[in-house]
Design a protein around this motif. Structure first.
Motif, mmCIF file in Angstrom:
data_model
loop_
_atom_site.group_PDB
_atom_site.id
_atom_site.type_symbol
_atom_site.label_atom_id
_atom_site.label_comp_id
_atom_site.label_asym_id
_atom_site.label_seq_id
_atom_site.Cartn_x
_atom_site.Cartn_y
_atom_site.Cartn_z
ATOM 1 N N MET A 255 12.213 8.660 9.403
ATOM 2 C CA MET A 255 11.149 7.694 9.677
ATOM 3 C C MET A 255 9.816 8.382 9.374
ATOM 4 O O MET A 255 9.539 9.472 9.873
ATOM 5 C CB MET A 255 11.202 7.246 11.144
ATOM 6 C CG MET A 255 10.187 6.162 11.468
ATOM 7 S SD MET A 255 10.328 5.566 13.177
ATOM 8 C CE MET A 255 9.328 6.774 14.030
ATOM 9 N N ASP A 256 9.028 7.737 8.551
ATOM 10 C CA ASP A 256 7.696 8.239 8.201
ATOM 11 C C ASP A 256 6.779 8.062 9.415
ATOM 12 O O ASP A 256 6.633 6.941 9.914
ATOM 13 C CB ASP A 256 7.177 7.421 7.009
ATOM 14 C CG ASP A 256 5.905 7.971 6.385
ATOM 15 O OD1 ASP A 256 5.200 8.760 7.048
ATOM 16 O OD2 ASP A 256 5.611 7.579 5.236
ATOM 17 N N VAL A 257 6.184 9.147 9.918
ATOM 18 C CA VAL A 257 5.263 8.990 11.036
ATOM 19 C C VAL A 257 3.808 9.274 10.641
ATOM 20 O O VAL A 257 2.961 9.489 11.510
ATOM 21 C CB VAL A 257 5.684 9.805 12.299
ATOM 22 C CG1 VAL A 257 7.058 9.350 12.773
ATOM 23 C CG2 VAL A 257 5.685 11.295 12.073
ATOM 24 N N ASN B 250 10.802 12.265 0.076
ATOM 25 C CA ASN B 250 10.911 11.696 1.427
ATOM 26 C C ASN B 250 10.720 10.182 1.425
ATOM 27 O O ASN B 250 11.418 9.455 2.136
ATOM 28 C CB ASN B 250 9.848 12.302 2.358
ATOM 29 C CG ASN B 250 10.050 13.793 2.586
ATOM 30 O OD1 ASN B 250 11.045 14.377 2.165
ATOM 31 N ND2 ASN B 250 9.077 14.424 3.238
ATOM 32 N N HIS B 251 9.756 9.699 0.634
ATOM 33 C CA HIS B 251 9.518 8.256 0.624
ATOM 34 C C HIS B 251 10.670 7.494 -0.007
ATOM 35 O O HIS B 251 11.060 6.437 0.488
ATOM 36 C CB HIS B 251 8.190 7.927 -0.077
ATOM 37 C CG HIS B 251 7.000 8.173 0.786
ATOM 38 N ND1 HIS B 251 6.354 9.383 0.805
ATOM 39 C CD2 HIS B 251 6.357 7.394 1.690
ATOM 40 C CE1 HIS B 251 5.354 9.320 1.688
ATOM 41 N NE2 HIS B 251 5.332 8.128 2.230
ATOM 42 N N THR B 252 11.249 8.007 -1.085
ATOM 43 C CA THR B 252 12.408 7.343 -1.681
ATOM 44 C C THR B 252 13.524 7.230 -0.648
ATOM 45 O O THR B 252 14.168 6.182 -0.491
ATOM 46 C CB THR B 252 12.905 8.130 -2.912
ATOM 47 O OG1 THR B 252 11.851 8.179 -3.878
ATOM 48 C CG2 THR B 252 14.138 7.496 -3.531
ATOM 49 N N PHE C 132 0.829 -1.210 0.000
ATOM 50 C CA PHE C 132 0.000 0.000 0.000
ATOM 51 C C PHE C 132 0.862 1.257 0.000
ATOM 52 O O PHE C 132 0.618 2.211 -0.737
ATOM 53 C CB PHE C 132 -0.924 0.027 1.222
ATOM 54 C CG PHE C 132 -2.209 -0.711 1.012
ATOM 55 C CD1 PHE C 132 -3.244 -0.123 0.283
ATOM 56 C CD2 PHE C 132 -2.388 -1.992 1.525
ATOM 57 C CE1 PHE C 132 -4.429 -0.805 0.080
ATOM 58 C CE2 PHE C 132 -3.569 -2.683 1.314
ATOM 59 C CZ PHE C 132 -4.601 -2.095 0.599
ATOM 60 N N HIS C 133 1.869 1.241 0.856
ATOM 61 C CA HIS C 133 2.658 2.444 1.080
ATOM 62 C C HIS C 133 3.448 2.836 -0.169
ATOM 63 O O HIS C 133 3.469 3.996 -0.575
ATOM 64 C CB HIS C 133 3.592 2.212 2.278
ATOM 65 C CG HIS C 133 4.075 3.456 2.931
ATOM 66 N ND1 HIS C 133 4.846 3.447 4.059
ATOM 67 C CD2 HIS C 133 3.905 4.766 2.620
ATOM 68 C CE1 HIS C 133 5.117 4.699 4.412
ATOM 69 N NE2 HIS C 133 4.560 5.510 3.549
ATOM 70 N N HIS C 134 4.084 1.859 -0.788
ATOM 71 C CA HIS C 134 4.874 2.137 -1.987
ATOM 72 C C HIS C 134 3.994 2.240 -3.241
ATOM 73 O O HIS C 134 4.054 3.223 -3.983
ATOM 74 C CB HIS C 134 5.936 1.038 -2.174
ATOM 75 C CG HIS C 134 6.723 1.175 -3.439
ATOM 76 N ND1 HIS C 134 6.300 0.650 -4.643
ATOM 77 C CD2 HIS C 134 7.891 1.806 -3.702
ATOM 78 C CE1 HIS C 134 7.183 0.949 -5.582
ATOM 79 N NE2 HIS C 134 8.149 1.646 -5.043
ATOM 80 N N GLU D 27 0.256 7.916 9.698
ATOM 81 C CA GLU D 27 -0.353 6.648 10.145
ATOM 82 C C GLU D 27 -0.278 5.560 9.078
ATOM 83 O O GLU D 27 -0.187 4.378 9.399
ATOM 84 C CB GLU D 27 -1.808 6.866 10.571
ATOM 85 C CG GLU D 27 -1.903 7.378 11.999
ATOM 86 C CD GLU D 27 -3.326 7.367 12.540
ATOM 87 O OE1 GLU D 27 -4.275 7.204 11.744
ATOM 88 O OE2 GLU D 27 -3.470 7.526 13.760
ATOM 89 N N HIS D 28 -0.319 5.934 7.796
ATOM 90 C CA HIS D 28 -0.300 4.896 6.750
ATOM 91 C C HIS D 28 0.990 4.073 6.799
ATOM 92 O O HIS D 28 1.053 2.996 6.238
ATOM 93 C CB HIS D 28 -0.561 5.480 5.347
ATOM 94 C CG HIS D 28 0.496 6.412 4.828
ATOM 95 N ND1 HIS D 28 0.196 7.615 4.228
ATOM 96 C CD2 HIS D 28 1.849 6.317 4.788
ATOM 97 C CE1 HIS D 28 1.318 8.210 3.843
ATOM 98 N NE2 HIS D 28 2.327 7.450 4.175
ATOM 99 N N ALA D 29 2.027 4.607 7.451
ATOM 100 C CA ALA D 29 3.303 3.886 7.536
ATOM 101 C C ALA D 29 3.249 2.729 8.522
ATOM 102 O O ALA D 29 4.036 1.784 8.423
ATOM 103 C CB ALA D 29 4.432 4.848 7.933
ATOM 104 N N GLY E 195 3.690 13.484 9.761
ATOM 105 C CA GLY E 195 4.978 14.123 9.531
ATOM 106 C C GLY E 195 6.100 13.123 9.423
ATOM 107 O O GLY E 195 5.877 11.946 9.110
ATOM 108 N N TRP E 196 7.295 13.598 9.684
ATOM 109 C CA TRP E 196 8.522 12.809 9.530
ATOM 110 C C TRP E 196 9.468 13.132 10.680
ATOM 111 O O TRP E 196 9.562 14.292 11.091
ATOM 112 C CB TRP E 196 9.218 13.173 8.201
ATOM 113 C CG TRP E 196 8.393 12.861 7.001
ATOM 114 C CD1 TRP E 196 7.370 13.618 6.471
ATOM 115 C CD2 TRP E 196 8.465 11.692 6.182
ATOM 116 N NE1 TRP E 196 6.830 12.993 5.379
ATOM 117 C CE2 TRP E 196 7.477 11.808 5.170
ATOM 118 C CE3 TRP E 196 9.280 10.560 6.190
ATOM 119 C CZ2 TRP E 196 7.285 10.826 4.197
ATOM 120 C CZ3 TRP E 196 9.086 9.587 5.212
ATOM 121 C CH2 TRP E 196 8.099 9.727 4.225
ATOM 122 N N THR E 197 10.178 12.109 11.167
ATOM 123 C CA THR E 197 11.228 12.337 12.158
ATOM 124 C C THR E 197 12.563 12.060 11.475
ATOM 125 O O THR E 197 12.700 11.082 10.729
ATOM 126 C CB THR E 197 11.005 11.449 13.391
ATOM 127 O OG1 THR E 197 9.750 11.815 13.970
ATOM 128 C CG2 THR E 197 12.107 11.654 14.429
HETATM 129 MN MN MN3 Z 1 4.223 7.627 3.860
#
Ligand code: MN3
Length: 202
Positions: A159-161, A78-80, A26-28, A163-165, A126-128
């Motif tokens: 790290m993707d924060v 960010n996802h890559t 799902f995420h990718h 919720e979908h992660a 967001g992202w950490t």
């Molecule tokens: Mn994500």
């Protein structure tokens, strides 16, 4: 430049049991793919298709007319980066990176505690990140799509924060997801390469 959705650097099931194949599919295939498609369309609409994605992120940040472009560009980038920050191999920081974690952040235990607390303290999506700022390691969290390059910080780890992660695997347990990420998933050799690259003159 048109941005290409990269393949994951490992199989969909490679991070199990920590992150399920279902989450990565799902995420990718859905989330990341959509950001990439939107980005390419919006960059073209804005006449910015010849710029690098980093140039677009910087130029569109904080510009209310370009917020959709900014958000999709940053989410594509960010996802890559996030995929590359994880590996099925268990790794540890070594050498200069390990030394810097000690001198700048107080060592691995302090790093993990501060990273987790930043991640769980981020309200909403967001992202950490672990970033390098003026030669010093720092932990920061950003909201929604924001990438630290707009603050002149160099991303070393993220790290993707959203919720979908983690929701399918951890439900609302962002702290459990952070613990797993910190203890089992980080690709430390990749982080070390980012640190090395950040030291080269631009
Ligand atoms: Mn994500």
């Amino acid at each position: 430049m048109a941005y290409k959705l990269p393949d994951l650097p490992y199989d969909y099931s490679a991070l199990e049991p920590h992150i399920s194949a279902r989450t990565l599919e799902f995420h990718h295939d859905k989330h990341h793919a959509k950001y990439v498609n939107n980005y390419n369309q919006l960059a073209q609409d804005a006449g910015m298709e010849n710029k690098s994605i980093e140039e677009v992120i910087r130029a569109a940040y904080d510009n209310p007319d370009l917020s959709k472009l900014h958000n999709n560009a940053a989410q594509a980038w960010n996802h890559t980066f996030y995929w590359n920050c994880m590996t099925p191999q268990e790794t540890q920081p070594e050498g200069e990176l390990a030394e810097k974690i000690k001198s700048d952040l107080g060592g691995m235990d302090a790093f993990k505690e501060a990273f987790k607390s930043s991640a769980t303290g981020q309200f909403g999506s967001g992202w950490t990140w672990l970033v390098l700022e003026n030669g010093t390691l720092k932990i920061v969290s950003t909201s929604n799509a924001v990438n630290p390059i707009v603050f002149n910080q160099t991303p070393l780890l993220t790290m993707d924060v959203w919720e979908h992660a983690y929701y399918l695997d951890y439900q609302n347990g962002r702290g459990n997801y952070a613990d797993t990420f910190l203890n089992h998933l980080i690709n430390w050799p990749f982080v070390a390469r980012q640190l090395e690259a950040a030291k080269q003159p631009a």
